[in-house]
Design a protein around this motif. Structure first.
Motif, PDB file in Angstrom:
ATOM      1  N   ILE A  29      32.523  76.020  37.441  1.00 11.53           N
ATOM      2  CA  ILE A  29      31.984  75.761  36.084  1.00 11.53           C
ATOM      3  C   ILE A  29      30.902  74.803  35.950  1.00 11.53           C
ATOM      4  O   ILE A  29      31.082  73.717  36.473  1.00 11.53           O
ATOM      5  CB  ILE A  29      33.274  75.415  35.247  1.00 11.53           C
ATOM      6  N   ALA A  30      29.860  75.089  35.331  1.00  7.25           N
ATOM      7  CA  ALA A  30      28.663  74.277  34.911  1.00  7.25           C
ATOM      8  C   ALA A  30      29.053  72.903  33.884  1.00  7.25           C
ATOM      9  O   ALA A  30      29.884  73.232  33.047  1.00  7.25           O
ATOM     10  CB  ALA A  30      27.699  75.043  34.323  1.00  7.25           C
ATOM     11  N   GLU A  31      28.817  72.037  34.361  1.00  4.33           N
ATOM     12  CA  GLU A  31      28.944  70.736  33.620  1.00  4.33           C
ATOM     13  C   GLU A  31      28.834  70.867  32.043  1.00  4.33           C
ATOM     14  O   GLU A  31      29.614  70.633  31.268  1.00  4.33           O
ATOM     15  CB  GLU A  31      28.085  69.499  33.807  1.00  4.33           C
ATOM     16  N   ALA A  32      27.759  71.656  31.662  1.00 11.11           N
ATOM     17  CA  ALA A  32      27.640  71.738  30.214  1.00 11.11           C
ATOM     18  C   ALA A  32      28.531  72.761  29.566  1.00 11.11           C
ATOM     19  O   ALA A  32      28.537  72.762  28.193  1.00 11.11           O
ATOM     20  CB  ALA A  32      26.108  72.489  29.924  1.00 11.11           C
ATOM     21  N   ASP A  33      29.374  73.471  30.255  1.00  9.42           N
ATOM     22  CA  ASP A  33      30.246  74.479  29.937  1.00  9.42           C
ATOM     23  C   ASP A  33      31.639  73.944  29.806  1.00  9.42           C
ATOM     24  O   ASP A  33      32.471  74.600  29.038  1.00  9.42           O
ATOM     25  CB  ASP A  33      30.106  75.794  30.612  1.00  9.42           C
ATOM     26  N   LEU A  34      31.877  72.975  30.057  1.00  9.53           N
ATOM     27  CA  LEU A  34      33.209  72.392  30.142  1.00  9.53           C
ATOM     28  C   LEU A  34      33.630  72.091  28.815  1.00  9.53           C
ATOM     29  O   LEU A  34      34.816  72.579  28.289  1.00  9.53           O
ATOM     30  CB  LEU A  34      33.432  70.707  31.081  1.00  9.53           C
ATOM     31  N   GLN A  35      33.044  71.408  27.841  1.00  7.69           N
ATOM     32  CA  GLN A  35      33.403  71.029  26.734  1.00  7.69           C
ATOM     33  C   GLN A  35      33.392  72.322  25.679  1.00  7.69           C
ATOM     34  O   GLN A  35      34.188  72.678  24.864  1.00  7.69           O
ATOM     35  CB  GLN A  35      32.292  70.075  25.971  1.00  7.69           C
ATOM     36  N   LYS A  36      32.403  73.165  25.920  1.00  7.08           N
ATOM     37  CA  LYS A  36      32.271  74.305  25.525  1.00  7.08           C
ATOM     38  C   LYS A  36      33.829  75.317  25.490  1.00  7.08           C
ATOM     39  O   LYS A  36      34.268  76.009  24.760  1.00  7.08           O
ATOM     40  CB  LYS A  36      31.217  75.413  25.787  1.00  7.08           C
ATOM     41  N   ILE A  37      34.098  75.399  26.775  1.00  5.40           N
ATOM     42  CA  ILE A  37      35.410  76.191  27.151  1.00  5.40           C
ATOM     43  C   ILE A  37      36.369  75.311  26.371  1.00  5.40           C
ATOM     44  O   ILE A  37      37.352  76.144  25.877  1.00  5.40           O
ATOM     45  CB  ILE A  37      35.367  76.166  28.505  1.00  5.40           C
ATOM     46  N   ALA A  38      36.497  74.218  26.402  1.00  7.32           N
ATOM     47  CA  ALA A  38      37.701  73.510  25.760  1.00  7.32           C
ATOM     48  C   ALA A  38      37.491  73.867  24.270  1.00  7.32           C
ATOM     49  O   ALA A  38      38.720  74.141  23.513  1.00  7.32           O
ATOM     50  CB  ALA A  38      37.584  71.923  25.930  1.00  7.32           C
ATOM     51  N   ARG A  39      36.555  73.810  23.595  1.00  8.14           N
ATOM     52  CA  ARG A  39      36.379  74.130  22.304  1.00  8.14           C
ATOM     53  C   ARG A  39      36.779  75.585  21.748  1.00  8.14           C
ATOM     54  O   ARG A  39      37.444  75.988  21.107  1.00  8.14           O
ATOM     55  CB  ARG A  39      35.111  73.715  21.771  1.00  8.14           C
ATOM     56  N   GLU A  40      36.309  76.583  22.943  1.00  3.32           N
ATOM     57  CA  GLU A  40      36.982  78.002  22.821  1.00  3.32           C
ATOM     58  C   GLU A  40      38.527  78.161  22.660  1.00  3.32           C
ATOM     59  O   GLU A  40      39.076  78.993  22.075  1.00  3.32           O
ATOM     60  CB  GLU A  40      36.265  78.720  23.871  1.00  3.32           C
ATOM     61  N   PHE A  41      39.047  77.538  23.710  1.00  2.00           N
ATOM     62  CA  PHE A  41      40.568  77.266  23.721  1.00  2.00           C
ATOM     63  C   PHE A  41      41.049  76.745  22.370  1.00  2.00           C
ATOM     64  O   PHE A  41      42.134  77.278  21.791  1.00  2.00           O
ATOM     65  CB  PHE A  41      41.265  76.799  24.803  1.00  2.00           C
ATOM     66  N   ASN A  42      40.463  75.803  22.084  1.00  2.00           N
ATOM     67  CA  ASN A  42      40.864  74.956  20.942  1.00  2.00           C
ATOM     68  C   ASN A  42      42.269  74.612  20.943  1.00  2.00           C
ATOM     69  O   ASN A  42      42.876  74.477  19.990  1.00  2.00           O
ATOM     70  CB  ASN A  42      40.876  76.128  19.352  1.00  2.00           C
ATOM     71  N   TYR A  43      42.913  74.277  21.978  1.00  2.00           N
ATOM     72  CA  TYR A  43      44.072  73.433  22.242  1.00  2.00           C
ATOM     73  C   TYR A  43      43.848  72.046  22.291  1.00  2.00           C
ATOM     74  O   TYR A  43      42.610  71.553  22.148  1.00  2.00           O
ATOM     75  CB  TYR A  43      44.708  73.772  23.708  1.00  2.00           C
ATOM     76  N   SER A  44      44.839  71.328  21.946  1.00  2.00           N
ATOM     77  CA  SER A  44      44.476  69.851  21.825  1.00  2.00           C
ATOM     78  C   SER A  44      43.862  69.228  23.278  1.00  2.00           C
ATOM     79  O   SER A  44      43.057  68.411  23.129  1.00  2.00           O
ATOM     80  CB  SER A  44      46.080  69.058  21.644  1.00  2.00           C
ATOM     81  N   GLU A  45      44.271  69.980  24.232  1.00  2.00           N
ATOM     82  CA  GLU A  45      43.440  69.646  25.377  1.00  2.00           C
ATOM     83  C   GLU A  45      43.392  70.773  26.416  1.00  2.00           C
ATOM     84  O   GLU A  45      44.220  71.619  26.388  1.00  2.00           O
ATOM     85  CB  GLU A  45      44.049  68.327  26.069  1.00  2.00           C
ATOM     86  N   THR A  46      42.619  70.815  27.325  1.00  2.00           N
ATOM     87  CA  THR A  46      42.182  71.655  28.352  1.00  2.00           C
ATOM     88  C   THR A  46      41.915  70.854  29.672  1.00  2.00           C
ATOM     89  O   THR A  46      41.191  69.765  29.552  1.00  2.00           O
ATOM     90  CB  THR A  46      41.061  72.787  27.953  1.00  2.00           C
ATOM     91  N   THR A  47      42.181  71.293  30.836  1.00  2.00           N
ATOM     92  CA  THR A  47      42.123  70.430  32.094  1.00  2.00           C
ATOM     93  C   THR A  47      41.182  71.041  33.163  1.00  2.00           C
ATOM     94  O   THR A  47      41.336  72.317  33.142  1.00  2.00           O
ATOM     95  CB  THR A  47      43.156  69.934  32.697  1.00  2.00           C
ATOM     96  N   PHE A  48      40.474  70.674  33.681  1.00  2.00           N
ATOM     97  CA  PHE A  48      39.633  71.162  34.779  1.00  2.00           C
ATOM     98  C   PHE A  48      39.792  70.183  35.904  1.00  2.00           C
ATOM     99  O   PHE A  48      39.933  69.378  36.065  1.00  2.00           O
ATOM    100  CB  PHE A  48      38.143  71.132  34.381  1.00  2.00           C
ATOM    101  N   VAL A  49      40.232  70.994  37.073  1.00  2.00           N
ATOM    102  CA  VAL A  49      40.567  70.389  38.411  1.00  2.00           C
ATOM    103  C   VAL A  49      39.610  70.355  39.591  1.00  2.00           C
ATOM    104  O   VAL A  49      39.119  71.486  39.621  1.00  2.00           O
ATOM    105  CB  VAL A  49      41.994  70.812  38.969  1.00  2.00           C
ATOM    106  N   PHE A  50      39.228  69.277  40.107  1.00  2.00           N
ATOM    107  CA  PHE A  50      38.286  69.224  40.942  1.00  2.00           C
ATOM    108  C   PHE A  50      38.933  68.624  42.179  1.00  2.00           C
ATOM    109  O   PHE A  50      39.708  67.790  42.291  1.00  2.00           O
ATOM    110  CB  PHE A  50      37.024  68.412  40.570  1.00  2.00           C
TER     111      PHE A  50
END
Length: 305
Positions: A29-50
């Motif tokens: 996932i591109a760095e620029a998309d992480l926040q956009k994906i979290a906003r798309e889900f619109n949950y209180s939090e979304t996690t990305f594992v590296f």
């Protein structure tokens, strides 16, 4: 395309607790998309594992609200550990009963809850010691909650900011009726954030009521409208900070406390957060947060990685 899983955290029933989206392998996932994906889900939090920076650790976990990245949070840790524990391995390595996540707030040590060979939940130790920040004026706190100042109880403590990794302004309310009547006031939050914290989008309130003797049973609500979270159904980091703070106020030099906090009742998403606190030599030394989880959905991003 990257896979994701959604899980309800701090509950044993679907559609209860706090929903979380987890990307168990976010390398594509591109760095620029992480926040956009979290906003798309619109949950209180979304996690990305590296993959972890230190191979001795389990993973590096990044946590996003709909508006920004945060250094630490409770239900994302419990839910992410639950998801990874159910997969059996991560980045080619087997997942054991103990995990260590690298997060912006520090290292988070986690342990899986298992029954009959199944992973049913997880617990973790707060990554930072208790810090006690500014006292929040009664009028300001009441304004944020749309309550009269008389609804706030100050016998044990005044409203103040506490943290074990993420700060919250905590206040005790007079009863369940006051708790049920609370609602966030955006203008009051903006003013309070500017006055009591260095970033107004970090200002969040955690109001609670004692529902048993002492502090063993509490009921709470969390509001963070400046982070696009009008109300959160289960907030492990706030529960941990509150539990640690209440134990710090106890006159006993050495003690252990087992505290259950119910949250999300008013939202129709009942949550149960279990906190164990150890205090030695007058200092809170260890705060553990635990809860059960229920998997709900899984899928893939339809956009190119």
């Amino acid at each position: 395309m990257s896979e994701y899983v959604t899980v309800d955290v701090f509950t044993d029933k679907p559609f209860g607790g706090n929903p979380l989206a987890v990307f168990p392998d976010a390398r594509g996932i591109a760095e620029a998309d992480l926040q956009k994906i979290a906003r798309e889900f619109n949950y209180s939090e979304t996690t990305f594992v590296f993959p972890p920076d230190d191979p001795a650790h389990t993973a590096r976990v990044r946590i996003f609200t709909p508006t920004d990245e945060i250094p630490f949070a409770g239900h994302p840790n419990v839910g992410t550990a639950f998801v990874l524990g159910g997969r059996g391995e991560i980045f080619g390595k087997p997942v054991g009963a103990q995990m260590i996540f690298e997060e912006k707030a520090g290292l988070v040590h986690l342990d899986l809850m298992r029954e009959d060979g199944r992973t049913v939940g997880a617990g973790f130790v707060a990554p930072q010691a208790l810090t006690i920040g500014k006292v929040v004026a009664l009028d300001a706190m009441a304004g944020c909650l749309s309550l009269q100042p008389s609804a706030i109880v100050v016998d044990a403590h005044e409203p103040c900011i506490v943290s074990v990794g993420l700060p919250f302004a905590v206040a005790e309310l007079a009863g369940l009726d006051a708790l049920a009547s609370a609602s966030p006031d955006m203008a009051a939050f903006t003013l309070a954030g500017r006055a009591y914290w260095h970033r107004d989008d970090r200002f969040a309130t955690f109001a609670y009521v004692r529902t048993g003797k002492g502090i063993e049973h509490l009921r709470a609500r969390m509001f963070a409208p400046l982070s696009n979270i009008p109300e959160d159904p289960a907030t492990g980091s706030a529960c941990a900070a509150l539990a640690a703070y209440l134990c710090s106020l106890d006159t006993r030099t050495d003690m252990t406390a087992n505290i259950v906090i119910e949250q999300g009742i008013e939202m129709g998403r009942p949550s149960r957060i279990e906190i164990d606190v150890e205090k030695r030599g007058g200092e809170v030394e260890r705060v553990r947060i635990a809860g059960r989880c229920v998997p709900l959905m899984q899928g893939r991003l339809a956009i190119a990685a």
